[in-house]
Motif scaffolding. Structure first.
Motif, PDB file in Angstrom:
ATOM      1  N   ILE A   1       1.345  24.256 -24.574  1.00  0.00           N
ATOM      2  CA  ILE A   1       1.256  24.045 -23.044  1.00  0.00           C
ATOM      3  C   ILE A   1      -0.112  23.976 -22.428  1.00  0.00           C
ATOM      4  O   ILE A   1      -0.532  23.032 -21.915  1.00  0.00           O
ATOM      5  CB  ILE A   1       2.160  24.570 -22.366  1.00  0.00           C
ATOM      6  CG1 ILE A   1       3.542  24.278 -22.542  1.00  0.00           C
ATOM      7  CG2 ILE A   1       1.752  24.618 -20.733  1.00  0.00           C
ATOM      8  CD1 ILE A   1       4.841  25.441 -21.890  1.00  0.00           C
ATOM      9  N   LEU A   2      -0.914  24.998 -22.920  1.00  0.00           N
ATOM     10  CA  LEU A   2      -2.345  25.140 -22.331  1.00  0.00           C
ATOM     11  C   LEU A   2      -3.091  24.118 -22.803  1.00  0.00           C
ATOM     12  O   LEU A   2      -3.811  23.498 -22.242  1.00  0.00           O
ATOM     13  CB  LEU A   2      -2.761  26.769 -22.517  1.00  0.00           C
ATOM     14  CG  LEU A   2      -4.111  26.893 -22.063  1.00  0.00           C
ATOM     15  CD1 LEU A   2      -4.359  26.646 -21.065  1.00  0.00           C
ATOM     16  CD2 LEU A   2      -4.630  28.252 -22.916  1.00  0.00           C
TER      17      LEU A   2
ATOM     18  N   MET B   1      -7.478  27.953 -15.648  1.00  0.00           N
ATOM     19  CA  MET B   1      -6.571  27.672 -16.404  1.00  0.00           C
ATOM     20  C   MET B   1      -6.836  28.335 -17.817  1.00  0.00           C
ATOM     21  O   MET B   1      -5.809  28.426 -18.854  1.00  0.00           O
ATOM     22  CB  MET B   1      -6.523  26.319 -16.947  1.00  0.00           C
ATOM     23  CG  MET B   1      -5.631  25.273 -15.808  1.00  0.00           C
ATOM     24  SD  MET B   1      -3.918  26.083 -15.284  1.00  0.00           S
ATOM     25  CE  MET B   1      -3.107  25.583 -16.775  1.00  0.00           C
ATOM     26  N   GLN B   2      -7.966  28.864 -18.159  1.00  0.00           N
ATOM     27  CA  GLN B   2      -8.354  29.704 -19.318  1.00  0.00           C
ATOM     28  C   GLN B   2      -7.861  31.373 -19.047  1.00  0.00           C
ATOM     29  O   GLN B   2      -8.009  31.982 -20.012  1.00  0.00           O
ATOM     30  CB  GLN B   2      -9.672  29.656 -19.534  1.00  0.00           C
ATOM     31  CG  GLN B   2     -10.041  28.207 -19.982  1.00  0.00           C
ATOM     32  CD  GLN B   2     -11.701  28.284 -20.031  1.00  0.00           C
ATOM     33  OE1 GLN B   2     -12.355  28.869 -20.173  1.00  0.00           O
ATOM     34  NE2 GLN B   2     -12.162  26.764 -20.319  1.00  0.00           N
ATOM     35  N   GLN B   3      -7.667  31.444 -17.846  1.00  0.00           N
ATOM     36  CA  GLN B   3      -7.447  33.017 -17.705  1.00  0.00           C
ATOM     37  C   GLN B   3      -5.990  33.069 -17.472  1.00  0.00           C
ATOM     38  O   GLN B   3      -5.165  32.453 -16.702  1.00  0.00           O
ATOM     39  CB  GLN B   3      -8.016  33.595 -16.439  1.00  0.00           C
ATOM     40  CG  GLN B   3      -9.542  33.478 -16.508  1.00  0.00           C
ATOM     41  CD  GLN B   3     -10.070  34.351 -17.588  1.00  0.00           C
ATOM     42  OE1 GLN B   3      -9.753  35.363 -17.926  1.00  0.00           O
ATOM     43  NE2 GLN B   3     -11.027  33.874 -18.286  1.00  0.00           N
ATOM     44  N   PRO B   4      -5.203  33.972 -18.317  1.00  0.00           N
ATOM     45  CA  PRO B   4      -3.612  34.286 -17.900  1.00  0.00           C
ATOM     46  C   PRO B   4      -3.373  34.457 -16.784  1.00  0.00           C
ATOM     47  O   PRO B   4      -2.122  33.916 -16.092  1.00  0.00           O
ATOM     48  CB  PRO B   4      -3.353  35.413 -18.859  1.00  0.00           C
ATOM     49  CG  PRO B   4      -4.532  35.549 -19.761  1.00  0.00           C
ATOM     50  CD  PRO B   4      -5.657  34.814 -19.030  1.00  0.00           C
ATOM     51  N   ASP B   5      -3.856  35.376 -15.673  1.00  0.00           N
ATOM     52  CA  ASP B   5      -3.380  35.707 -14.569  1.00  0.00           C
ATOM     53  C   ASP B   5      -3.462  34.479 -13.593  1.00  0.00           C
ATOM     54  O   ASP B   5      -2.601  34.250 -12.734  1.00  0.00           O
ATOM     55  CB  ASP B   5      -4.161  36.702 -14.038  1.00  0.00           C
ATOM     56  CG  ASP B   5      -5.510  36.907 -13.835  1.00  0.00           C
ATOM     57  OD1 ASP B   5      -5.972  35.928 -14.251  1.00  0.00           O
ATOM     58  OD2 ASP B   5      -6.069  37.762 -13.453  1.00  0.00           O
ATOM     59  N   THR B   6      -4.615  33.838 -13.619  1.00  0.00           N
ATOM     60  CA  THR B   6      -4.990  32.668 -12.481  1.00  0.00           C
ATOM     61  C   THR B   6      -3.960  31.476 -13.076  1.00  0.00           C
ATOM     62  O   THR B   6      -3.427  30.771 -12.228  1.00  0.00           O
ATOM     63  CB  THR B   6      -6.479  32.251 -12.539  1.00  0.00           C
ATOM     64  OG1 THR B   6      -6.999  32.286 -13.633  1.00  0.00           O
ATOM     65  CG2 THR B   6      -6.989  33.376 -11.847  1.00  0.00           C
TER      66      THR B   6
ATOM     67  N   VAL C   1       4.458  37.463  -5.426  1.00  0.00           N
ATOM     68  CA  VAL C   1       3.437  37.883  -6.392  1.00  0.00           C
ATOM     69  C   VAL C   1       2.281  38.407  -5.321  1.00  0.00           C
ATOM     70  O   VAL C   1       2.020  37.955  -4.526  1.00  0.00           O
ATOM     71  CB  VAL C   1       3.200  37.080  -7.592  1.00  0.00           C
ATOM     72  CG1 VAL C   1       2.148  36.000  -6.957  1.00  0.00           C
ATOM     73  CG2 VAL C   1       2.297  38.028  -8.577  1.00  0.00           C
ATOM     74  N   THR C   2       1.657  39.513  -6.137  1.00  0.00           N
ATOM     75  CA  THR C   2       0.274  40.045  -5.503  1.00  0.00           C
ATOM     76  C   THR C   2      -0.758  38.992  -5.989  1.00  0.00           C
ATOM     77  O   THR C   2      -0.587  38.538  -7.216  1.00  0.00           O
ATOM     78  CB  THR C   2      -0.064  41.406  -5.833  1.00  0.00           C
ATOM     79  OG1 THR C   2       0.075  41.508  -7.228  1.00  0.00           O
ATOM     80  CG2 THR C   2       1.152  42.128  -5.264  1.00  0.00           C
ATOM     81  N   PRO C   3      -2.001  38.982  -5.462  1.00  0.00           N
ATOM     82  CA  PRO C   3      -3.280  38.348  -5.858  1.00  0.00           C
ATOM     83  C   PRO C   3      -3.838  38.568  -6.902  1.00  0.00           C
ATOM     84  O   PRO C   3      -3.746  39.763  -7.393  1.00  0.00           O
ATOM     85  CB  PRO C   3      -4.100  38.302  -4.786  1.00  0.00           C
ATOM     86  CG  PRO C   3      -3.857  39.575  -3.844  1.00  0.00           C
ATOM     87  CD  PRO C   3      -2.367  39.834  -4.024  1.00  0.00           C
ATOM     88  N   ASN C   4      -4.273  37.677  -7.713  1.00  0.00           N
ATOM     89  CA  ASN C   4      -5.197  37.796  -9.142  1.00  0.00           C
ATOM     90  C   ASN C   4      -6.506  38.575  -8.802  1.00  0.00           C
ATOM     91  O   ASN C   4      -7.183  38.153  -7.832  1.00  0.00           O
ATOM     92  CB  ASN C   4      -5.198  36.567  -9.758  1.00  0.00           C
ATOM     93  CG  ASN C   4      -3.670  36.036 -10.164  1.00  0.00           C
ATOM     94  OD1 ASN C   4      -3.035  36.968 -10.492  1.00  0.00           O
ATOM     95  ND2 ASN C   4      -3.745  34.766  -9.989  1.00  0.00           N
TER      96      ASN C   4
END
Length: 190
Positions: A7-8, A131-136, A176-179
């Motif tokens: 998907i990524l 998109m490269q960072q899991p949390d964002t 959810v809380t912010p990244n």
């Protein structure tokens, strides 16, 4: 894990198709090669990001999001405030949280998440970095999101403070809380 990787990779491939062909630019560059938001591009950025995010979400088999004027206002306020504070973080100079900011602008739905960035790069470069960072990335493809707010503030030196806010109009409690922002070279992204 393999499915997430596929998907990524497919999302980044599609996102790269949104960039202009070699030799053209989505905005002007200053003499240092930094992205400069022109008046012409200013009117297109939110829609370009919205379209790109919806392609990414479609590839992740989640529904599309729509621009929301209230979330855009909350994002714009925070982008400018991060510049005033000269730091990329999720709390305002008055101590406000992302949830506080979306409530202040009258958004009654749930906050799904907030991504922030301090950079000299374009909107699509920033989206690709998120998109490269899991949390964002998780914020962008969260199936609970239905609304999108996206804004920026560019300083005279070219530095751009980007803010993306995702919400769900059908819920009234935070999802959810912010990244936390992550430092990457000369810019910090969160």
């Amino acid at each position: 894990m393999l499915r997430l990787t596929l998907i990524l990779v497919s999302s980044l491939f599609v996102l790269s198709a949104c960039t202009p062909p070699s030799g053209t630019s989505v905005g002007a560059q200053d003499r240092r090669g930094n992205f400069k938001i022109t008046a012409r591009e200013s009117n297109r950025i939110q829609f370009r990001v919205l379209d790109s995010i919806n392609v990414i979400r479609q590839n992740a088999n989640v529904g599309p999001v729509e621009l929301n004027a209230q979330l855009n206002a909350a994002a714009a306020t925070h982008a400018r405030d991060m510049s005033v504070q000269n730091r990329p973080w999720h709390f305002g100079s008055d101590g406000s949280s992302p949830l506080d900011r979306v409530r202040r602008v009258g958004y009654t739905g749930a906050l799904v998440g907030e991504n922030i960035s301090e950079t000299y790069e374009s909107d699509l470069d920033t989206l690709a970095a998120w998109m490269q960072q899991p949390d964002t990335r998780r914020t962008i493809v969260d199936p609970n999101a239905r609304d999108l707010g996206f804004a920026w503030f560019q300083e005279p030196n070219g530095k751009i403070w980007w803010t993306l806010v995702m919400g769900n109009p059908g819920r009234s409690a935070p999802v959810v809380t912010p990244n936390p922002p992550a430092n990457q070279g000369p810019s910090a992204r969160g």
